[in-house]
Design an enzyme around this catalytic site. Sequence first.
Site, PDB file in Angstrom:
ATOM      1  CE  LYS A  41      34.117  35.714  -1.350  1.00  0.00           C
ATOM      2  NZ  LYS A  41      33.835  36.110  -2.824  1.00  0.00           N
ATOM      3  CG  ASP A 101      25.112  20.259  -0.266  1.00  0.00           C
ATOM      4  OD1 ASP A 101      23.841  19.741  -0.152  1.00  0.00           O
ATOM      5  OD2 ASP A 101      25.763  20.363  -1.168  1.00  0.00           O
ATOM      6  CG  ASP A 157      27.484  32.360  -3.556  1.00  0.00           C
ATOM      7  OD1 ASP A 157      27.700  31.272  -2.841  1.00  0.00           O
ATOM      8  OD2 ASP A 157      28.298  32.257  -4.650  1.00  0.00           O
TER       9      ASP A 157
HETATM   10  P1  IMP Z   1      29.464  20.390   1.766  1.00  0.00           P
HETATM   11  O1  IMP Z   1      30.916  20.083   2.047  1.00  0.00           O
HETATM   12  O2  IMP Z   1      28.870  19.690   0.649  1.00  0.00           O
HETATM   13  O3  IMP Z   1      28.565  20.110   2.865  1.00  0.00           O
HETATM   14  O4  IMP Z   1      29.113  21.918   1.186  1.00  0.00           O
HETATM   15  C1  IMP Z   1      28.723  22.877   2.021  1.00  0.00           C
HETATM   16  C2  IMP Z   1      29.175  24.305   1.210  1.00  0.00           C
HETATM   17  O5  IMP Z   1      28.828  24.274  -0.095  1.00  0.00           O
HETATM   18  C3  IMP Z   1      28.419  25.426   2.009  1.00  0.00           C
HETATM   19  O6  IMP Z   1      29.284  26.085   2.981  1.00  0.00           O
HETATM   20  C4  IMP Z   1      27.900  26.141   0.841  1.00  0.00           C
HETATM   21  O7  IMP Z   1      29.150  27.251   0.578  1.00  0.00           O
HETATM   22  C5  IMP Z   1      27.846  25.313  -0.411  1.00  0.00           C
HETATM   23  N1  IMP Z   1      26.406  24.868  -0.458  1.00  0.00           N
HETATM   24  C6  IMP Z   1      25.908  23.694  -0.326  1.00  0.00           C
HETATM   25  N2  IMP Z   1      24.251  24.159  -0.692  1.00  0.00           N
HETATM   26  C7  IMP Z   1      24.264  25.212  -1.192  1.00  0.00           C
HETATM   27  C8  IMP Z   1      22.971  25.887  -1.312  1.00  0.00           C
HETATM   28  O8  IMP Z   1      21.814  25.260  -1.293  1.00  0.00           O
HETATM   29  N3  IMP Z   1      23.105  27.211  -1.667  1.00  0.00           N
HETATM   30  C9  IMP Z   1      24.527  27.990  -1.701  1.00  0.00           C
HETATM   31  N4  IMP Z   1      25.617  27.084  -1.149  1.00  0.00           N
HETATM   32  C10 IMP Z   1      25.577  25.743  -0.967  1.00  0.00           C
END
Ligand code: IMP
Length: 174
Positions: A41, A101, A157
């Site tokens: 979302k 992230d 969120d």
């Molecule tokens: P990745 O696969 O670890 O890069 O994850 C990315 C996803 O993790 C994003 O689309 C967010 O939904 C969630 N995420 C990562 N960091 C944050 C943060 O600081 N706040 C909120 N959601 C986060």
Amino acid sequence: MAEHVEVMLSEDEIGQRIRKIGERISKDYEGKSVHLICILKGASFFMCELAKRITVPVSIDFMSLSSYGSSTESAGVVSIKKDIEEPLDGRHVIVVEDIVDTGRTLKYLKELLKDRGAADVKLCALLDKPDRRVVDVEADYIGFKIPDEFVVGYGLDYDQRYRNLPYIGAVKFD
Ligand code: IMP
Ligand code: MG
């Protein structure tokens, strides 16, 4: 646990940056059309604002993935909760994400959407936390690089709360 939110990026700063990204995309895709895939979302607020700033023809679709549980730590596995509805054949896809992230989500998506016949797949994220990267992936368009802090607002969120904040804020645990 109680927490509060400290403003990191104001609504104004975010709006101006999105305008710039829209201009860049409009230039890069001159004479073509772009197919935006919004990752639900979190990226929905960003995608709406971005789409309005792109001047080449735009189509949109939505996908929902999970890589996070309900806390602030990544589960490490990506799965599809809701898939896109439009075919991708020959389309110029831009994946629109809220934040990169670990990078697992975007890496997974880039490979998946290429396999499904997109002409090309680029990645656009409002936020980037480079210090947290686990897999090797770079977004093509990035709003802001931020330090390793858990952020909310503008779609992001913490346990489904704070998505409606008009700014990006860091969550501070009291
Ligand atoms: P990745 O696969 O670890 O890069 O994850 C990315 C996803 O993790 C994003 O689309 C967010 O939904 C969630 N995420 C990562 N960091 C944050 C943060 O600081 N706040 C909120 N959601 C986060
Ligand atoms: Mg997300």
